[in-house]
Scaffold this active site. Sequence first.
Site, PDB file in Angstrom:
ATOM      1  N   CYS A 130      -5.522   0.616   7.385  1.00 44.99           N
ATOM      2  CA  CYS A 130      -4.277   0.853   6.656  1.00 44.99           C
ATOM      3  C   CYS A 130      -3.896   2.323   6.790  1.00 44.99           C
ATOM      4  O   CYS A 130      -4.756   3.193   6.706  1.00 44.99           O
ATOM      5  CB  CYS A 130      -4.546   0.508   5.197  1.00 44.99           C
ATOM      6  SG  CYS A 130      -3.374   1.167   4.051  1.00 44.99           S
ATOM      7  N   THR A 168      -1.043   3.473   4.989  1.00 47.27           N
ATOM      8  CA  THR A 168      -0.031   3.670   3.940  1.00 47.27           C
ATOM      9  C   THR A 168      -0.107   5.063   3.303  1.00 47.27           C
ATOM     10  O   THR A 168       0.913   5.710   3.071  1.00 47.27           O
ATOM     11  CB  THR A 168      -0.179   2.577   2.854  1.00 47.27           C
ATOM     12  OG1 THR A 168       0.115   1.325   3.470  1.00 47.27           O
ATOM     13  CG2 THR A 168       0.749   2.792   1.680  1.00 47.27           C
TER      14      THR A 168
HETATM   15  P1  5GP Z   1     -10.769  -3.318   4.541  1.00 48.53           P
HETATM   16  O1  5GP Z   1     -11.771  -4.282   3.988  1.00 48.53           O
HETATM   17  O2  5GP Z   1     -10.603  -3.481   6.027  1.00 48.53           O
HETATM   18  O3  5GP Z   1     -11.030  -1.906   4.150  1.00 48.53           O
HETATM   19  O4  5GP Z   1      -9.371  -3.682   3.867  1.00 48.53           O
HETATM   20  C1  5GP Z   1      -8.766  -4.941   4.004  1.00 48.53           C
HETATM   21  C2  5GP Z   1      -7.428  -4.916   3.311  1.00 48.53           C
HETATM   22  O5  5GP Z   1      -6.552  -3.944   3.911  1.00 48.53           O
HETATM   23  C3  5GP Z   1      -6.623  -6.200   3.429  1.00 48.53           C
HETATM   24  O6  5GP Z   1      -7.073  -7.218   2.598  1.00 48.53           O
HETATM   25  C4  5GP Z   1      -5.223  -5.724   3.078  1.00 48.53           C
HETATM   26  O7  5GP Z   1      -5.016  -5.631   1.696  1.00 48.53           O
HETATM   27  C5  5GP Z   1      -5.202  -4.314   3.643  1.00 48.53           C
HETATM   28  N1  5GP Z   1      -4.464  -4.250   4.916  1.00 48.53           N
HETATM   29  C6  5GP Z   1      -4.625  -5.022   6.011  1.00 48.53           C
HETATM   30  N2  5GP Z   1      -3.768  -4.657   6.993  1.00 48.53           N
HETATM   31  C7  5GP Z   1      -3.063  -3.629   6.504  1.00 48.53           C
HETATM   32  C8  5GP Z   1      -2.004  -2.827   7.037  1.00 48.53           C
HETATM   33  O8  5GP Z   1      -1.582  -2.946   8.181  1.00 48.53           O
HETATM   34  N3  5GP Z   1      -1.489  -1.881   6.205  1.00 48.53           N
HETATM   35  C9  5GP Z   1      -1.947  -1.716   4.925  1.00 48.53           C
HETATM   36  N4  5GP Z   1      -1.348  -0.797   4.164  1.00 48.53           N
HETATM   37  N5  5GP Z   1      -2.951  -2.431   4.409  1.00 48.53           N
HETATM   38  C10 5GP Z   1      -3.485  -3.371   5.180  1.00 48.53           C
END
Ligand code: 5GP
Length: 339
Positions: A186, A188
């Site tokens: 992400c 953001t």
């Molecule tokens: P991780 O476990 O990889 O740290 O986080 C997974 C979460 O990242 C997902 O469930 C979703 O909420 C968030 N996420 C997935 N793809 C994106 C993206 O392209 N942008 C953002 N802002 N959040 C994402």
Amino acid sequence: MRIEREIKLDFEDVLIRPKRSTLYSRKLVDLTRTFKFKFSQTSWTGIPIIAANMDTIGTFEMAEVLSKNQMLTAIHKFYDTGDWINALKSGVNSEYISITAGIDSLLQIKDLIEHLTKNKQKIPKFICLDVANGYTEKFLDTVKAVRETFTNPIIAGNVVTGEMTEALILAGADIVKVGIGPGSVCTTRIVTGVGYPQLSAILECSDAAHGLGGHVISDGGCKYPGDISKAFGAGADFVMLGGMFAGHLESGGELFEKDGIKYKRFYGMSSDTAMERHYGEIESYRASEGKTVTVPYKGKVENTLRHILGGLRSAATYVGARTIKEIPKCTTFILKSRK
Ligand code: 5GP
């Protein structure tokens, strides 16, 4: 403009203090939990870890393995009804899966449920309403409309503050998904400057949700099994994982080899890769808020599950918690310096 001066914490800012415990073996820890929900009259028993509804993570192949381990998969929203029927016929257990839909969800969910019913398939247990920004009035209206139409437990998110957690629960969500910006793919926080350190988000949102009889999912930011323990310690009822489940046999994304080493691609759902793949183009008014990475191929996810569950059991014995539900009341976090 206002500044909130209280320091907010991420997983890496804390450790869990060990405590005297009567648990002499990790075998004594039970990681399953039975949930009763605020609105839905059903209950659910399982290990409250969820594969994220990303197209490389929330796959039917992932669900097949996770469901055997009593864990959940939020199936991504890009499968068509034919894919669903095939998966359910081939034994993916609906008790451990969730449908995912976005902001204009009602028709999409109705259509899928009608198709599954017509084909005599079991309806998935959960409905996950997932938007990047859970703060809009329109999203609250969506949650209300889905609540009025379905009796399944409803997951809604993402938000990171207590007042919006309450608003989503009052609109009809049983479980609120918490996390803006912590995800491994992400961007953001970099692109928009918006976000909230995940540990504090869980502490604040779980407090708000539990006060109303709701539950929360910590979504994003877990890089290691220890982060999952910290998320439960902070009050998360469920923990959702993306990156930790990436790069496996059961994950989507192409497998390729470079210099004799195997890799898989993993990307955010609002990355250029995902937008091009699912929508054909990137709309001119939006910026990508996700990135694409390559991760070393890790083989079967079963091995990773063992690693995760072993870590969690061990954390529970360190603090004297017999069940996952007991972890927060046994947890004291200590602040540590960041190196
Ligand atoms: P991780 O476990 O990889 O740290 O986080 C997974 C979460 O990242 C997902 O469930 C979703 O909420 C968030 N996420 C997935 N793809 C994106 C993206 O392209 N942008 C953002 N802002 N959040 C994402």
